[in-house]
Design an enzyme around this catalytic site. Structure first.
Site, PDB file in Angstrom:
ATOM      1  N   ASP A  41      44.845  56.554  38.979  1.00 20.97           N
ATOM      2  CA  ASP A  41      45.157  55.562  37.951  1.00 20.97           C
ATOM      3  C   ASP A  41      46.580  55.722  37.430  1.00 20.97           C
ATOM      4  O   ASP A  41      47.277  54.734  37.182  1.00 20.97           O
ATOM      5  CB  ASP A  41      44.168  55.691  36.789  1.00 20.97           C
ATOM      6  CG  ASP A  41      42.835  55.001  37.081  1.00 20.97           C
ATOM      7  OD1 ASP A  41      42.673  54.492  38.209  1.00 20.97           O
ATOM      8  OD2 ASP A  41      41.975  54.978  36.188  1.00 20.97           O
ATOM      9  N   GLY A  42      47.038  56.962  37.259  1.00 16.57           N
ATOM     10  CA  GLY A  42      48.390  57.201  36.751  1.00 16.57           C
ATOM     11  C   GLY A  42      49.450  56.665  37.690  1.00 16.57           C
ATOM     12  O   GLY A  42      50.426  56.027  37.256  1.00 16.57           O
ATOM     13  N   ASP A  64      48.545  50.813  27.570  1.00 14.85           N
ATOM     14  CA  ASP A  64      48.722  50.878  26.120  1.00 14.85           C
ATOM     15  C   ASP A  64      50.125  51.325  25.743  1.00 14.85           C
ATOM     16  O   ASP A  64      50.862  51.900  26.548  1.00 14.85           O
ATOM     17  CB  ASP A  64      47.701  51.826  25.474  1.00 14.85           C
ATOM     18  CG  ASP A  64      47.657  53.195  26.139  1.00 14.85           C
ATOM     19  OD1 ASP A  64      48.729  53.746  26.463  1.00 14.85           O
ATOM     20  OD2 ASP A  64      46.559  53.722  26.344  1.00 14.85           O
ATOM     21  N   ARG A 120      51.425  67.208  11.400  1.00 12.28           N
ATOM     22  CA  ARG A 120      51.179  66.626  10.096  1.00 12.28           C
ATOM     23  C   ARG A 120      51.054  65.116  10.256  1.00 12.28           C
ATOM     24  O   ARG A 120      51.600  64.535  11.192  1.00 12.28           O
ATOM     25  CB  ARG A 120      52.311  66.955   9.114  1.00 12.28           C
ATOM     26  CG  ARG A 120      53.689  66.472   9.530  1.00 12.28           C
ATOM     27  CD  ARG A 120      54.712  66.708   8.429  1.00 12.28           C
ATOM     28  NE  ARG A 120      56.040  66.282   8.831  1.00 12.28           N
ATOM     29  CZ  ARG A 120      56.965  67.079   9.348  1.00 12.28           C
ATOM     30  NH1 ARG A 120      56.685  68.366   9.535  1.00 12.28           N
ATOM     31  NH2 ARG A 120      58.158  66.619   9.681  1.00 12.28           N
ATOM     32  N   ASP A 163      47.701  60.433  12.936  1.00  9.04           N
ATOM     33  CA  ASP A 163      48.537  61.057  13.965  1.00  9.04           C
ATOM     34  C   ASP A 163      49.271  60.015  14.797  1.00  9.04           C
ATOM     35  O   ASP A 163      50.269  60.321  15.435  1.00  9.04           O
ATOM     36  CB  ASP A 163      47.678  61.920  14.890  1.00  9.04           C
ATOM     37  CG  ASP A 163      47.228  63.221  14.245  1.00  9.04           C
ATOM     38  OD1 ASP A 163      47.665  63.508  13.119  1.00  9.04           O
ATOM     39  OD2 ASP A 163      46.432  63.953  14.870  1.00  9.04           O
ATOM     40  N   THR A 203      39.586  51.357  28.193  1.00 11.75           N
ATOM     41  CA  THR A 203      38.761  52.455  28.699  1.00 11.75           C
ATOM     42  C   THR A 203      39.556  53.754  28.813  1.00 11.75           C
ATOM     43  O   THR A 203      39.068  54.724  29.403  1.00 11.75           O
ATOM     44  CB  THR A 203      38.175  52.088  30.074  1.00 11.75           C
ATOM     45  OG1 THR A 203      39.243  51.669  30.942  1.00 11.75           O
ATOM     46  CG2 THR A 203      37.164  50.964  29.952  1.00 11.75           C
ATOM     47  N   TYR A 223      42.877  55.930  26.517  1.00  9.72           N
ATOM     48  CA  TYR A 223      43.101  56.696  25.286  1.00  9.72           C
ATOM     49  C   TYR A 223      42.411  56.030  24.101  1.00  9.72           C
ATOM     50  O   TYR A 223      41.826  56.690  23.231  1.00  9.72           O
ATOM     51  CB  TYR A 223      44.607  56.802  25.054  1.00  9.72           C
ATOM     52  CG  TYR A 223      45.042  57.810  24.012  1.00  9.72           C
ATOM     53  CD1 TYR A 223      44.155  58.741  23.462  1.00  9.72           C
ATOM     54  CD2 TYR A 223      46.371  57.847  23.579  1.00  9.72           C
ATOM     55  CE1 TYR A 223      44.570  59.669  22.520  1.00  9.72           C
ATOM     56  CE2 TYR A 223      46.797  58.764  22.643  1.00  9.72           C
ATOM     57  CZ  TYR A 223      45.896  59.670  22.115  1.00  9.72           C
ATOM     58  OH  TYR A 223      46.315  60.585  21.175  1.00  9.72           O
ATOM     59  N   SER A 224      42.450  54.705  24.046  1.00 11.62           N
ATOM     60  CA  SER A 224      41.817  53.984  22.944  1.00 11.62           C
ATOM     61  C   SER A 224      40.333  54.302  22.850  1.00 11.62           C
ATOM     62  O   SER A 224      39.791  54.512  21.755  1.00 11.62           O
ATOM     63  CB  SER A 224      42.027  52.470  23.129  1.00 11.62           C
ATOM     64  OG  SER A 224      41.375  51.733  22.117  1.00 11.62           O
ATOM     65  N   LEU A 225      39.655  54.346  23.991  1.00 11.83           N
ATOM     66  CA  LEU A 225      38.225  54.659  24.000  1.00 11.83           C
ATOM     67  C   LEU A 225      37.959  56.053  23.464  1.00 11.83           C
ATOM     68  O   LEU A 225      37.012  56.271  22.694  1.00 11.83           O
ATOM     69  CB  LEU A 225      37.681  54.522  25.424  1.00 11.83           C
ATOM     70  CG  LEU A 225      36.195  54.836  25.623  1.00 11.83           C
ATOM     71  CD1 LEU A 225      35.326  53.869  24.824  1.00 11.83           C
ATOM     72  CD2 LEU A 225      35.838  54.789  27.106  1.00 11.83           C
TER      73      LEU A 225
END
Length: 286
Positions: free
Chosen positions: A67-68, A142, A152, A171, A182, A184-186
């Protein structure tokens, strides 16, 4: 299909054994195929793939890696408007649907014109410092705006169509396409969205609030995220990351304007499975 092009991740195809085997297989069936390795970052306007090397008339780009690798290739070649097929040489992915065991049946399908083409929405992100543009890029999955440096929280101010929406002490913020829903958001609690949809998903990363949820916007909305000050009114440093690859540094007061890109990625689909069936299989195997 008669004219193919391979973008191969040489770090995942040891000695280019599979790459060479695919070229030979296609040649034995009277098809034409050229190869470009995409393992190292390029100098200049492109990331890992030089689209100017792809011959005119190419009907399909086969991306060998995962995928990358496919995400990297998509951003470089999108303006050529050639459909991509991902062949996964690593872990099971959502984008690269073909694995090592099904490479040759997949090639047979391509040569027999037995496939579908899906249009995948992309995002365009432009980072501003005042009125000056300091960076811009595309993303298929994304765009992530996050803090840089010490652990922080940072304040992110969010606007939609130039109207103030809200602020997150978090963060970071993920602005995702349906394809990226499907990813990082997931993992941050965002919804799963059919990749054929056209919308934008905003998901905070580790927000310091109990009532924070993802927000979904229609495709035409323009989202602006401004990097706010730190808790002690300090200037903060952050990053805008595109598909987990290219990073544009940001400081307090900088803003990134994100909207639907004027181009889309074309993904070849061979398995004829519905999105519901794919999700069911992924959940069963997870």
């Amino acid at each position: 299909m008669d004219k193919f092009y391979i973008i191969t991740n040489s770090q995942k195809d040891d000695g280019l054994k599979l790459t060479d085997s695919i070229v030979t297989y296609l040649a034995e069936h009277g098809k034409h195929c050229q190869v470009q390795q995409a393992g190292q970052k390029l100098e200049g306007p492109y990331h890992y793939t030089d689209p100017d090397l792809i011959p005119e008339g190419t009907e399909c780009i086969i991306v060998l890696g995962g995928d990358g690798t496919l995400l990297q290739a998509a951003r470089d070649v999108v303006h050529r408007n050639i459909p991509l097929l991902g062949m996964n040489l690593g872990n099971l992915g959502f984008l690269a649907e073909v694995d090592r065991q099904s490479v040759y049946p997949a090639l047979d399908q391509l040569m027999a014109d037995d496939y579908e083409v899906e249009e995948r929405m992309m995002l365009q992100g432009t980072v501003y410092r005042g009125k000056e543009i300091i960076g811009s890029d595309l993303a298929l999955n994304d765009i992530v705006i996050c803090r840089e440096g010490p652990l922080r929280v940072v304040r992110f101010k969010n606007y939609v169509n130039n109207e103030y929406l809200n602020s997150y002490n978090a963060d970071g913020i993920i602005i995702s396409t349906p394809t990226g829903s499907t990813g990082y958001s997931l993992s941050c609690g965002g919804p799963i969205v059919s990749p054929s949809a056209s919308m934008t998903i905003m998901t905070p990363i580790a927000p310091h609030t109990l009532n924070s949820r993802s927000i979904i916007f229609p495709e035409q909305d323009v989202i602006t995220v401004e990097l706010g000050e730190g808790r002690r009114q300090n200037q903060e440093q952050g990053l805008a990351s595109f598909d987990g690859d290219k990073e544009i540094p940001m400081v307090t007061g900088d803003r990134i304007v994100i909207q639907k890109a004027g181009v889309s990625t074309r993904i070849l689909k061979l398995n004829h499975l519905s999105f519901v069936e794919v999700i069911r299989q992924k959940m069963r195997n997870s």
